[in-house]
Write a protein that holds these residues in place. Structure first.
Motif, mmCIF file in Angstrom:
data_model
loop_
_atom_site.group_PDB
_atom_site.id
_atom_site.type_symbol
_atom_site.label_atom_id
_atom_site.label_comp_id
_atom_site.label_asym_id
_atom_site.label_seq_id
_atom_site.Cartn_x
_atom_site.Cartn_y
_atom_site.Cartn_z
ATOM 1 N N CYS A 35 12.390 21.102 45.735
ATOM 2 C CA CYS A 35 11.241 21.948 46.070
ATOM 3 C C CYS A 35 10.541 21.482 47.347
ATOM 4 O O CYS A 35 9.980 22.299 48.086
ATOM 5 C CB CYS A 35 10.234 21.958 44.924
ATOM 6 S SG CYS A 35 10.923 22.426 43.324
ATOM 7 N N THR A 36 10.590 20.183 47.577
ATOM 8 C CA THR A 36 9.864 19.619 48.716
ATOM 9 C C THR A 36 10.545 19.908 50.056
ATOM 10 O O THR A 36 9.997 19.581 51.096
ATOM 11 C CB THR A 36 9.649 18.104 48.536
ATOM 12 O OG1 THR A 36 10.916 17.478 48.317
ATOM 13 C CG2 THR A 36 8.731 17.837 47.351
ATOM 14 N N ALA A 37 11.693 20.547 50.032
ATOM 15 C CA ALA A 37 12.312 20.974 51.291
ATOM 16 C C ALA A 37 11.490 22.095 51.926
ATOM 17 O O ALA A 37 11.457 22.225 53.148
ATOM 18 C CB ALA A 37 13.743 21.443 51.047
ATOM 19 N N CYS A 38 10.804 22.877 51.101
ATOM 20 C CA CYS A 38 10.029 24.020 51.606
ATOM 21 C C CYS A 38 8.545 23.963 51.258
ATOM 22 O O CYS A 38 7.771 24.757 51.788
ATOM 23 C CB CYS A 38 10.611 25.325 51.058
ATOM 24 S SG CYS A 38 12.286 25.655 51.625
ATOM 25 N N HIS A 39 8.151 23.078 50.353
ATOM 26 C CA HIS A 39 6.757 22.990 49.906
ATOM 27 C C HIS A 39 6.267 21.558 50.017
ATOM 28 O O HIS A 39 7.007 20.620 49.708
ATOM 29 C CB HIS A 39 6.617 23.451 48.447
ATOM 30 C CG HIS A 39 7.069 24.847 48.211
ATOM 31 N ND1 HIS A 39 6.262 25.945 48.420
ATOM 32 C CD2 HIS A 39 8.268 25.335 47.783
ATOM 33 C CE1 HIS A 39 6.942 27.039 48.130
ATOM 34 N NE2 HIS A 39 8.158 26.704 47.741
ATOM 35 N N ALA A 40 5.003 21.395 50.411
ATOM 36 C CA ALA A 40 4.365 20.083 50.468
ATOM 37 C C ALA A 40 3.050 20.139 49.698
ATOM 38 O O ALA A 40 2.537 21.229 49.407
ATOM 39 C CB ALA A 40 4.111 19.674 51.916
ATOM 40 N N GLU A 41 2.508 18.993 49.404
ATOM 41 C CA GLU A 41 1.289 18.945 48.603
ATOM 42 C C GLU A 41 0.120 19.642 49.285
ATOM 43 O O GLU A 41 -0.527 20.487 48.683
ATOM 44 C CB GLU A 41 0.923 17.497 48.288
ATOM 45 C CG GLU A 41 -0.254 17.386 47.343
ATOM 46 C CD GLU A 41 -0.510 15.977 46.860
ATOM 47 O OE1 GLU A 41 -1.655 15.713 46.490
ATOM 48 O OE2 GLU A 41 0.425 15.152 46.839
ATOM 49 N N PRO A 93 19.212 28.245 41.834
ATOM 50 C CA PRO A 93 20.015 28.115 40.615
ATOM 51 C C PRO A 93 20.101 26.698 40.073
ATOM 52 O O PRO A 93 20.242 26.514 38.866
ATOM 53 C CB PRO A 93 21.391 28.640 41.029
ATOM 54 C CG PRO A 93 21.390 28.658 42.509
ATOM 55 C CD PRO A 93 19.983 28.764 42.962
ATOM 56 N N ASP A 94 19.998 25.685 40.923
ATOM 57 C CA ASP A 94 20.062 24.309 40.436
ATOM 58 C C ASP A 94 18.804 23.925 39.662
ATOM 59 O O ASP A 94 18.824 22.996 38.866
ATOM 60 C CB ASP A 94 20.276 23.328 41.587
ATOM 61 C CG ASP A 94 21.659 23.460 42.202
ATOM 62 O OD1 ASP A 94 22.568 24.010 41.542
ATOM 63 O OD2 ASP A 94 21.839 23.026 43.356
ATOM 64 N N ALA A 95 17.704 24.617 39.915
ATOM 65 C CA ALA A 95 16.440 24.320 39.233
ATOM 66 C C ALA A 95 16.198 25.245 38.039
ATOM 67 O O ALA A 95 15.443 24.899 37.135
ATOM 68 C CB ALA A 95 15.277 24.434 40.216
ATOM 69 N N THR A 99 13.556 23.368 32.332
ATOM 70 C CA THR A 99 12.233 23.644 31.762
ATOM 71 C C THR A 99 11.307 22.436 31.794
ATOM 72 O O THR A 99 10.155 22.544 32.220
ATOM 73 C CB THR A 99 12.375 24.167 30.325
ATOM 74 O OG1 THR A 99 13.236 25.316 30.350
ATOM 75 C CG2 THR A 99 11.031 24.544 29.735
ATOM 76 N N GLU A 100 11.777 21.291 31.351
ATOM 77 C CA GLU A 100 10.920 20.109 31.292
ATOM 78 C C GLU A 100 10.421 19.718 32.689
ATOM 79 O O GLU A 100 9.251 19.408 32.877
ATOM 80 C CB GLU A 100 11.679 18.945 30.658
ATOM 81 C CG GLU A 100 10.805 17.754 30.349
ATOM 82 C CD GLU A 100 11.557 16.701 29.557
ATOM 83 O OE1 GLU A 100 11.573 15.547 30.018
ATOM 84 O OE2 GLU A 100 12.117 17.026 28.495
ATOM 85 N N GLN A 101 11.304 19.758 33.666
ATOM 86 C CA GLN A 101 10.906 19.408 35.027
ATOM 87 C C GLN A 101 9.965 20.466 35.614
ATOM 88 O O GLN A 101 9.002 20.126 36.290
ATOM 89 C CB GLN A 101 12.134 19.229 35.912
ATOM 90 C CG GLN A 101 12.889 17.955 35.586
ATOM 91 C CD GLN A 101 14.111 17.796 36.454
ATOM 92 O OE1 GLN A 101 14.991 18.644 36.426
ATOM 93 N NE2 GLN A 101 14.146 16.729 37.218
ATOM 94 N N LEU A 102 10.233 21.732 35.357
ATOM 95 C CA LEU A 102 9.358 22.789 35.862
ATOM 96 C C LEU A 102 7.980 22.707 35.202
ATOM 97 O O LEU A 102 6.958 22.953 35.856
ATOM 98 C CB LEU A 102 9.993 24.160 35.660
ATOM 99 C CG LEU A 102 11.282 24.408 36.456
ATOM 100 C CD1 LEU A 102 11.885 25.757 36.087
ATOM 101 C CD2 LEU A 102 11.053 24.297 37.947
ATOM 102 N N GLU A 103 7.939 22.342 33.934
ATOM 103 C CA GLU A 103 6.653 22.143 33.259
ATOM 104 C C GLU A 103 5.882 20.992 33.899
ATOM 105 O O GLU A 103 4.671 21.073 34.093
ATOM 106 C CB GLU A 103 6.853 21.876 31.773
ATOM 107 C CG GLU A 103 7.273 23.104 31.002
ATOM 108 C CD GLU A 103 7.661 22.823 29.561
ATOM 109 O OE1 GLU A 103 7.828 21.629 29.177
ATOM 110 O OE2 GLU A 103 7.822 23.803 28.805
ATOM 111 N N ALA A 104 6.579 19.916 34.235
ATOM 112 C CA ALA A 104 5.924 18.774 34.889
ATOM 113 C C ALA A 104 5.395 19.178 36.257
ATOM 114 O O ALA A 104 4.284 18.795 36.643
ATOM 115 C CB ALA A 104 6.907 17.608 35.014
#
Length: 114
Positions: A35-41, A93-95, A99-104
């Motif tokens: 996700c951090t390839a396109c999004h930053a904090e 598709p890899d993400a 679910t657990e990672q997306l929830e985090a």
């Protein structure tokens, strides 16, 4: 009287520790899933910053999770035109299904709302 105060104090400390752990887990998951390839904090890259997402959805973790899951599975466009200049988010598709990672990630992002 001191025992309840100690127990409450310990619960607060443990609760803060959980919040920190969730933030670390969310940040790590965002990195792991790419996700951090396109999004930053805090700054816009290709897509909106995580802080902007948190503010738009007013820290609503359930709504953030729903949106993240939908965009990961189906891609997205038109929701962030002003930030992206119309660049669509392709499906990830890899993400999808992580679910657990997306929830985090959603929990981490929701904690950035002001």
């Amino acid at each position: 009287m001191k025992k309840p105060l100690i127990a409450v104090g310990t619960g607060v400390v443990l609760g803060l520790g959980v919040g920190i752990a969730q933030a670390q887990d969310g940040e790590a998951a965002a990195k792991e899933l790419g996700c951090t390839a396109c999004h930053a904090e805090a700054t816009k890259l290709v897509g909106p910053s995580y802080q902007d997402v948190a503010e738009r959805y007013e820290g609503d973790e359930a709504k953030i999770l729903e949106t993240v899951q939908d965009n990961v599975e189906n891609g997205g466009s038109g929701n962030w035109e002003e930030e992206t200049g119309g660049t669509p988010m392709p499906p990830q598709p890899d993400a999808a299904g992580e679910t657990e990672q997306l929830e985090a990630i959603a929990s981490w992002i929701s904690g950035m709302a002001e």
